[in-house]
Each structure stands twice: as structure tokens, then as C-alpha cells.
Design an enzyme around this catalytic site. Structure first.
Site, PDB file in Angstrom:
ATOM      1  N   GLU A   1       4.298  10.095   1.734  1.00 21.95           N
ATOM      2  CA  GLU A   1       3.313   9.759   2.741  1.00 21.95           C
ATOM      3  C   GLU A   1       3.724   8.492   3.479  1.00 21.95           C
ATOM      4  O   GLU A   1       4.282   7.563   2.898  1.00 21.95           O
ATOM      5  CB  GLU A   1       1.939   9.615   2.096  1.00 21.95           C
ATOM      6  CG  GLU A   1       1.486  10.955   1.542  1.00 21.95           C
ATOM      7  CD  GLU A   1       0.076  10.968   0.988  1.00 21.95           C
ATOM      8  OE1 GLU A   1      -0.576  12.014   1.109  1.00 21.95           O
ATOM      9  OE2 GLU A   1      -0.376   9.954   0.444  1.00 21.95           O
TER      10      GLU A   1
ATOM     11  N   CYS B   1       3.953   1.843   7.441  1.00 22.42           N
ATOM     12  CA  CYS B   1       4.197   1.645   6.009  1.00 22.42           C
ATOM     13  C   CYS B   1       5.034   2.829   5.518  1.00 22.42           C
ATOM     14  O   CYS B   1       4.605   3.974   5.546  1.00 22.42           O
ATOM     15  CB  CYS B   1       2.858   1.566   5.287  1.00 22.42           C
ATOM     16  SG  CYS B   1       3.033   1.370   3.522  1.00 22.42           S
TER      17      CYS B   1
ATOM     18  N   CYS C   1       7.280   7.152  -8.096  1.00 24.17           N
ATOM     19  CA  CYS C   1       7.703   5.813  -8.497  1.00 24.17           C
ATOM     20  C   CYS C   1       7.929   5.803  -9.997  1.00 24.17           C
ATOM     21  O   CYS C   1       7.173   6.407 -10.755  1.00 24.17           O
ATOM     22  CB  CYS C   1       6.626   4.796  -8.124  1.00 24.17           C
ATOM     23  SG  CYS C   1       7.176   3.082  -8.351  1.00 24.17           S
TER      24      CYS C   1
ATOM     25  N   CYS D   1       2.957   0.733 -12.830  1.00 23.37           N
ATOM     26  CA  CYS D   1       1.895  -0.251 -12.590  1.00 23.37           C
ATOM     27  C   CYS D   1       0.552   0.436 -12.835  1.00 23.37           C
ATOM     28  O   CYS D   1       0.293   1.505 -12.286  1.00 23.37           O
ATOM     29  CB  CYS D   1       1.981  -0.806 -11.165  1.00 23.37           C
ATOM     30  SG  CYS D   1       3.562  -1.619 -10.843  1.00 23.37           S
TER      31      CYS D   1
ATOM     32  N   CYS E   1      -2.015   1.590  -9.865  1.00 24.07           N
ATOM     33  CA  CYS E   1      -1.460   2.245  -8.680  1.00 24.07           C
ATOM     34  C   CYS E   1      -1.436   3.760  -8.861  1.00 24.07           C
ATOM     35  O   CYS E   1      -0.903   4.258  -9.860  1.00 24.07           O
ATOM     36  CB  CYS E   1      -0.043   1.734  -8.420  1.00 24.07           C
ATOM     37  SG  CYS E   1       0.733   2.510  -6.988  1.00 24.07           S
TER      38      CYS E   1
ATOM     39  N   SER F   1       8.707  -4.797   0.175  1.00 26.69           N
ATOM     40  CA  SER F   1       7.770  -5.205  -0.869  1.00 26.69           C
ATOM     41  C   SER F   1       8.326  -4.770  -2.219  1.00 26.69           C
ATOM     42  O   SER F   1       8.684  -3.609  -2.414  1.00 26.69           O
ATOM     43  CB  SER F   1       6.409  -4.546  -0.633  1.00 26.69           C
ATOM     44  OG  SER F   1       5.504  -4.891  -1.654  1.00 26.69           O
TER      45      SER F   1
ATOM     46  N   CYS G   1      -3.487   0.921   0.368  1.00 28.44           N
ATOM     47  CA  CYS G   1      -2.481   0.552  -0.648  1.00 28.44           C
ATOM     48  C   CYS G   1      -2.752   1.242  -1.972  1.00 28.44           C
ATOM     49  O   CYS G   1      -3.875   1.230  -2.462  1.00 28.44           O
ATOM     50  CB  CYS G   1      -2.526  -0.938  -0.947  1.00 28.44           C
ATOM     51  SG  CYS G   1      -2.257  -1.952   0.460  1.00 28.44           S
TER      52      CYS G   1
HETATM   53  N1  SAH Z   1       6.866  -0.900  -5.359  1.00 26.23           N
HETATM   54  C1  SAH Z   1       6.606  -1.830  -4.302  1.00 26.23           C
HETATM   55  C2  SAH Z   1       5.980  -1.214  -3.057  1.00 26.23           C
HETATM   56  C3  SAH Z   1       4.863  -0.220  -3.210  1.00 26.23           C
HETATM   57  S1  SAH Z   1       3.265  -0.772  -3.641  1.00 26.23           S
HETATM   58  C4  SAH Z   1       5.778  -2.976  -4.818  1.00 26.23           C
HETATM   59  O1  SAH Z   1       5.368  -2.938  -5.971  1.00 26.23           O
HETATM   60  O2  SAH Z   1       5.587  -3.944  -4.087  1.00 26.23           O
HETATM   61  C5  SAH Z   1       2.629  -1.625  -2.260  1.00 26.23           C
HETATM   62  C6  SAH Z   1       1.504  -2.611  -2.613  1.00 26.23           C
HETATM   63  O3  SAH Z   1       0.254  -1.957  -2.895  1.00 26.23           O
HETATM   64  C7  SAH Z   1       1.834  -3.420  -3.840  1.00 26.23           C
HETATM   65  O4  SAH Z   1       1.498  -4.757  -3.717  1.00 26.23           O
HETATM   66  C8  SAH Z   1       0.978  -2.739  -4.868  1.00 26.23           C
HETATM   67  O5  SAH Z   1       0.828  -3.521  -5.974  1.00 26.23           O
HETATM   68  C9  SAH Z   1      -0.278  -2.473  -4.094  1.00 26.23           C
HETATM   69  N2  SAH Z   1      -1.166  -1.501  -4.724  1.00 26.23           N
HETATM   70  C10 SAH Z   1      -0.816  -0.480  -5.524  1.00 26.23           C
HETATM   71  N3  SAH Z   1      -1.905   0.191  -5.941  1.00 26.23           N
HETATM   72  C11 SAH Z   1      -2.972  -0.400  -5.386  1.00 26.23           C
HETATM   73  C12 SAH Z   1      -4.386  -0.127  -5.399  1.00 26.23           C
HETATM   74  N4  SAH Z   1      -4.891   0.894  -6.080  1.00 26.23           N
HETATM   75  N5  SAH Z   1      -5.177  -0.943  -4.685  1.00 26.23           N
HETATM   76  C13 SAH Z   1      -4.661  -1.944  -3.955  1.00 26.23           C
HETATM   77  N6  SAH Z   1      -3.347  -2.249  -3.904  1.00 26.23           N
HETATM   78  C14 SAH Z   1      -2.511  -1.479  -4.604  1.00 26.23           C
END
Ligand code: SAH
Length: 371
Positions: free
Chosen positions: A102, A115, A122, A126, A129, A203, A345
Site C-alpha cells: 500500500e 508514503c 515486515c 513491532c 504495528c 524511516s 501509520c
Molecule cells: N520500519 C520503518 C518504517 C515503517 S513504520 C520504521 O519502523 O520506522 C512507519 C511509522 O509508523 C513508524 O514510526 C512506526 O513505528 C509507526 N507506526 C506503526 N504502527 C503504528 C500504529 N498502529 N499507530 C501509529 N503509528 C504506528
């Protein structure tokens, strides 16, 4: 029955979207052409929007017929477009074998940010996420990364320019280092998109060795997904922290800020109620970032089913921001955009044929819960 498929049709054509300038120079010199063909072809593809080699009139006839026979300009296919009430657009883009990523466009008054995803799924787990829950299939190729910009810009038309790109979609860009770097090179190439290095942001969750390598090869702005100010909590929220703990991460950030295009690193910090949002957490964050030129972007947590987390209240986020602000750290609260189409995000899920063992484990666990 005789197979009528010719050899040349069977042979896969070289996709020119897979090369940045350096790659194109190697390619053209390799076929006996001059290196300036690289700039010419970049301009045709990304600025003139021409894919028919016959129309590339400044290439010699011989060069054109070589390209017609052996090469193609093949962007990924855009499958579905969704438009949110705030104008944010999300596209599902077909990669291969039923995998989709996406890509999101966020229009603002003076800029338009795209974006972009770097991987199918991935591999980092995390906990907050939703992309992580999809598992991992593979790295995207250069053409699949730059192709997101290519198809998005085509879809938006000339009136709506993409002025900024953030590699913040699905995946960890620094674990797909070479392809992400080549795609960013095309974004910044004057003969392609010509974006300034301040307008291209990668990022990362903190892949320390790759952060160190990045500045040697590609000068872009950096955002780091921090989310916790101590190792114990970060180990849990961003498990890659177990490999690259905060001391190492902060060192890498300090180094990058010395030479990067911006004088600071942007730290992303997702606001999770009762997890990382207390005033003590804010103060720990101030201590942690004391020696790193920083800007903090607080991200209200975007919920998804089964996450087990809740977003901190608006009040708590405002207080958290205030503590950081009073300590002299520039702090912004990210506006949640496109949440009515799950484009915010951490809500990008695409369609991932998971290949990681981690996901199989998760599936087994889920089944054992059901049983
Ligand atoms: N892997 C990279 C890029 C993808 S995530 C990274 O970790 O930076 C992009 C951003 O969205 C990151 O800061 C991530 O932590 C945040 N993110 C992921 N899940 C989220 C959620 N459910 N709510 C808000 N931000 C989130």
C-alpha cells in the site's frame, strides 16, 4: 503439440525502472553506448512520461532498436484506489504472485507527501504495528519502490505534484538497503524527480550498521522510530532493540546528524496509553536525547483489532508535548490522516503471502487458542 513461444518472448526483458543513474551508466556502457544515455533515458521516463522507445528521438536508431528488443519500462500495477474524506489517497499496488503493498498520498496546503513501502510485509515484530502482523514475504525491487512514485504521480496528474517522499510505508527500508538507496537516488536525480535531499526521508526502526552506511552512499533525511526511552520497554515494543540497543542507536543518530542534510534527526514516538506516555517517560526521553540534535514527532496510536493497545488521550499527548517543549525540544503531534480508509501509520497491511517462520509460529499460537 509444437510450442510456438519464441525464445525472445520467453526471455524476460530488462526493466529500466530497476536502475538509478549509476546502474544505467553501467548498463549503457556495457552495451557499447555512451554514458550520457543514462540522463537521456531518465528524462524520458520520469519527466516526459514516455515509455515507447521509438519516441525517444535523441537516442540513436541502433540504441532504440536494442532497447525495443531487450528492455521494457514496466511499473507495478495499481489495483485499487481509495480516497479518504480528508483527501488522503491510498493505493493497493500489485507486486507479484498476489502480493500487494500500500502507498499513501497525503495532500497538504503547500506540499504533497507520498508514503512509500519498501518490503512486502515486515520482518520486524513491532508489537503496535499492524503491518508486522502480516508477516514478511520479500524485499521490493528498485522498480517496485520507485514504481510507487511513478504510478502515483501518473494517477495524480500534473497539477498535483508529489513534493515529499517518506519511506514509511510497509517494511523496514534499511533491511532492503541497496534497492531503497537506488530508488531514493532516482527520487533525487535532477533528470528524474529532482526532489531535494531534505524532502526525501527514510524511516527506520534503528538498524544501526545500515544507518552508518547510509550517509556514505546517499544523503537523505532520517526519521527513527523510537517509541521508548529505555531498553526494557523498547526491547518489547521494537524487538530489534535487543540487537541494537539505545546506546548504539543514539551513537548512530549523533553521527548521522553531523553529516545528514538536516541538522537533526526526527524521532517518532507512538503514544500508547499507560505504556510510554507518563511524565516520567517524557523526562527519560529528554535525558536520552540530550546529546542528539532532535525533533520529536508524537504519533497518536492508530488502533487495529486485537492490538491490545489504546491511544493516549489528547490531554496526555498535549502534556507530554509540553514537557518536551519546555526542555527546548521541537515537538509536533502528527495529524492522523486518512484513518477512514485505514491509511494512517501502522495501518497499511496490503496482502502478504507470509514466508517467515515467525508468522507460522503466530498462526500455530492462534490455532491453539481456538482449539
Ligand atoms: N520500519 C520503518 C518504517 C515503517 S513504520 C520504521 O519502523 O520506522 C512507519 C511509522 O509508523 C513508524 O514510526 C512506526 O513505528 C509507526 N507506526 C506503526 N504502527 C503504528 C500504529 N498502529 N499507530 C501509529 N503509528 C504506528
Amino acid at each position: 503439440m509444437k510450442n510456438f513461444v519464441t525464445e525472445s518472448a520467453k526471455k524476460k526483458k530488462i526493466n529500466l525502472l530497476d536502475f538509478d543513474r549509476k546502474g544505467l551508466i553501467t548498463f549503457f556502457v556495457g552495451i557499447g553506448e555512451k554514458s550520457f544515455r543514462a540522463s537521456q533515458i531518465l528524462k524520458w521516463i520520469y519527466q516526459e512520461d514516455v515509455t515507447d522507445f521509438n519516441q525517444m528521438t535523441n537516442l540513436s536508431k541502433a540504441c532504440r532498436s536494442y532497447l525495443i528488443k531487450n528492455c521494457a519500462i514496466t511499473p507495478p500495477e495499481m489495483l485499487v484506489e481509495q480516497v479518504a474524506s480528508d483527501g488522503t489517497r491510498k493505493w493497493a499496488i500489485e507486486m507479484s504472485c498476489g502480493n500487494r503493498v500500500e502507498t499513501v498520498f497525503i495532500p497538504e496546503e503547500k506540499r504533497g507527501t507520498l508514503c512509500v513501502s519498501s518490503q512486502i510485509g515486515c520482518a520486524l515484530a513491532c508489537t503496535f504495528c499492524s503491518t508486522a502482523k502480516q508477516g514478511f514475504n520479500r524485499n521490493l525491487s528498485v522498480s517496485e519502490i520507485i514504481g510507487q512514485l511513478y504510478v502515483a504521480q501518473q494517477r495524480l496528474g500534473k497539477e498535483t505534484r508529489i513534493t515529499n517522499v517518506v519511506i514509511m510505508g510497509m517494511g523496514e527500508p534499511l533491511l532492503n538497503f541497496n534497492n531503497t538507496v537506488a530508488a531514493m537516488n532516482i527520487m533525487m536525480d535532477d533528470f528524474a524527480y529532482g526532489l531535494s535531499k531534505r524532502r526525501v526521508t527514510v524511516s527506520t526502526s534503528g538498524i544501526v550498521p545500515a544507518m552508518k552506511r547510509l550517509n556514505d552512499v546517499c544523503d537523505v533525511s532520517m526519521a527513527v522510530s523510537l517509541h521508548a526511552a529505555n531498553d526494557e520497554l523498547r526491547d518489547e515494543l521494537v524487538p530489534v532493540n535487543q540487537k541494537y540497543p539505545l546506546v548504539e542507536l543514539m551513537d548512530a543518530c549523533r553521527e548521522y546528524s553531523k553529516t545528514g542534510p538536516r541538522k537533526h534527526i526526527t524521532f517518532e514516538y507512538v503514544m500508547l496509553e499507560g505504556v510510554n506516555d507518563s511524565s516520567d517517560d517524557a523526562r527519560a526521553l529528554i535525558r536520552l536525547l540530550k546529546k542528539v540534535p532532535s525533533k520529536i514527532n508524537l504519533i497518536p496510536f492508530n488502533p487495529f483489532s486485537g492490538s491490545g493497545y489504546h491511544c493516549s488521550s489528547a490531554n496526555t499527548i498535549a502534556q507530554f508535548k509540553d514537557i518536551l517543549y519546555r526542555a527546548g525540544i521541537i515537538t509536533t503531534i502528527r495529524k492522523t490522516r486518512g484513518d477512514d480508509i485505514d491509511a494512517a501509520c501502522g495501518q497499511l497491511i496490503g496482502k502478504v503471502k507470509d514466508k517467515s517462520r515467525r508468522h507460522l509460529k503466530l498462526q500455530k499460537m492462534d490455532q491453539s487458542h481456538v482449539a
